[in-house]
Design an enzyme around this catalytic site. Sequence first.
Site, PDB file in Angstrom:
ATOM      1  N   ARG A 178       0.850  -1.196   0.000  1.00  0.00           N
ATOM      2  CA  ARG A 178       0.000   0.000   0.000  1.00  0.00           C
ATOM      3  C   ARG A 178       0.879   1.236   0.000  1.00  0.00           C
ATOM      4  NH1 ARG A 178      -4.352  -1.426   4.710  1.00  0.00           N
ATOM      5  NH2 ARG A 178      -5.051  -3.439   3.903  1.00  0.00           N
ATOM      6  N   ARG A 195       4.405 -14.241  17.346  1.00  0.00           N
ATOM      7  CA  ARG A 195       3.910 -12.928  17.749  1.00  0.00           C
ATOM      8  C   ARG A 195       3.532 -12.943  19.221  1.00  0.00           C
ATOM      9  NH1 ARG A 195      -2.032 -12.331  14.751  1.00  0.00           N
ATOM     10  NH2 ARG A 195      -3.018 -14.158  15.687  1.00  0.00           N
ATOM     11  N   ASP A 203     -12.505 -16.540   7.656  1.00  0.00           N
ATOM     12  CA  ASP A 203     -12.680 -15.422   8.566  1.00  0.00           C
ATOM     13  C   ASP A 203     -14.063 -15.543   9.198  1.00  0.00           C
ATOM     14  OD1 ASP A 203     -10.215 -14.165   8.231  1.00  0.00           O
ATOM     15  OD2 ASP A 203     -10.886 -13.112   6.422  1.00  0.00           O
ATOM     16  N   ARG A 232      -1.662 -26.934  10.343  1.00  0.00           N
ATOM     17  CA  ARG A 232      -0.684 -26.337  11.242  1.00  0.00           C
ATOM     18  C   ARG A 232      -1.393 -26.060  12.551  1.00  0.00           C
ATOM     19  NH1 ARG A 232       4.425 -26.842  10.921  1.00  0.00           N
ATOM     20  NH2 ARG A 232       4.829 -24.799  11.857  1.00  0.00           N
TER      21      ARG A 232
END
Length: 365
Positions: free
Chosen positions: A175, A279, A349, A248
């Site tokens: 972006r 993370r 999602d 996974r």
Amino acid sequence: MKYDYLIVGAGLFGAVFAREAAGKGRKCLVVEKRNHIAGNIYCEEIHGIQVHRYGAHIFHTSDKKVWEYVNEFAEFNHYINSPIARYRDELYNLPFNMNTFSKMWGIVTPREARDIIAAQIADLHITEPKNLEEQALSLVGRDVYEKLIKGYTEKQWGRDCKDLPAFIIRRLPLRFTYDNNYFNDRYQGIPVEGYTRLVEKLLEGTEVRLNTDYLEHREELNSLADKIIYTGMIDQYYDYSLGVLEYRSVRFETEELETENYQGNAVVNYTEREVPYTRIIEHKHFAFGTQPTTIISREYSSEWKKGDEPYYPVNNDKNDSLYAQYRAMADREERVIFGGRLGSYKYYDMDKVIAAALELCGREL
């Protein structure tokens, strides 16, 4: 007691179906092998902090119908997902945008960023990428790949990028604006009372049995209902008779810290291979919390084996072909309908899970 539907799994897909079925006067029984509802979006409140036990879940959608639907059951806050990537002692904004490029190269304009990326790609002379590394390099150049993609991807998949197929990364969004909003969707936020409360409201009026393993009591449970909505692993339903579908998995280390603010952001990705976790999530920042302590979760990606929690399907040619064979078996079932992430062997999602459940309700009810 006889039920119209036995729903296997108290996650989002099953809960939406239960809600719609109840609204049509159908009687449902939901069975769940865990000791809680809400599947992987389950939130546990600890000292006023909604802890996402199975990893961060940010609701985002451009589907107005789905957004209006979830807002019937929950009030959403205005959280915008703007993760940070940490490479050694350097911090970068995600997704890759002008803030990322300005920090990386000391430039200020989109044209400068485009020129650097184009020059790096041209220097590599990659015409037909043979693996994930070459594919990523041909899309973003060497600097972005080396600092922000390589190590993180290798931790996610547990193997070198040169040993991963190119198709895993079909595109990498670049972006050329100073916008850190990770999602392009029009609607975004997190339920103020947490996802567990959202699913509780969906399941109001429906009988739920926790700590109940459907596959261990299949015959007995099947006898209770006319039809079964199955949201578990499709290969496990068939006792892995054609082979095992690969996933996974993720392992979490969660701890409470005696500090008000640990990392200043809800999501910080650690992109170097040497750091073992992918993370760190600081849960209070999803809800702009001001509690005196904080709770963090480190996420470790791992190979999945039977008995582990399946998270991400490995949608390569081998697994997709195997799933198609299981799907053909499922299509011949007269009483069983497969759905959800595990039943469809597909990463969804949350808005897509809801849309798929509503679409099934439209056909079935």
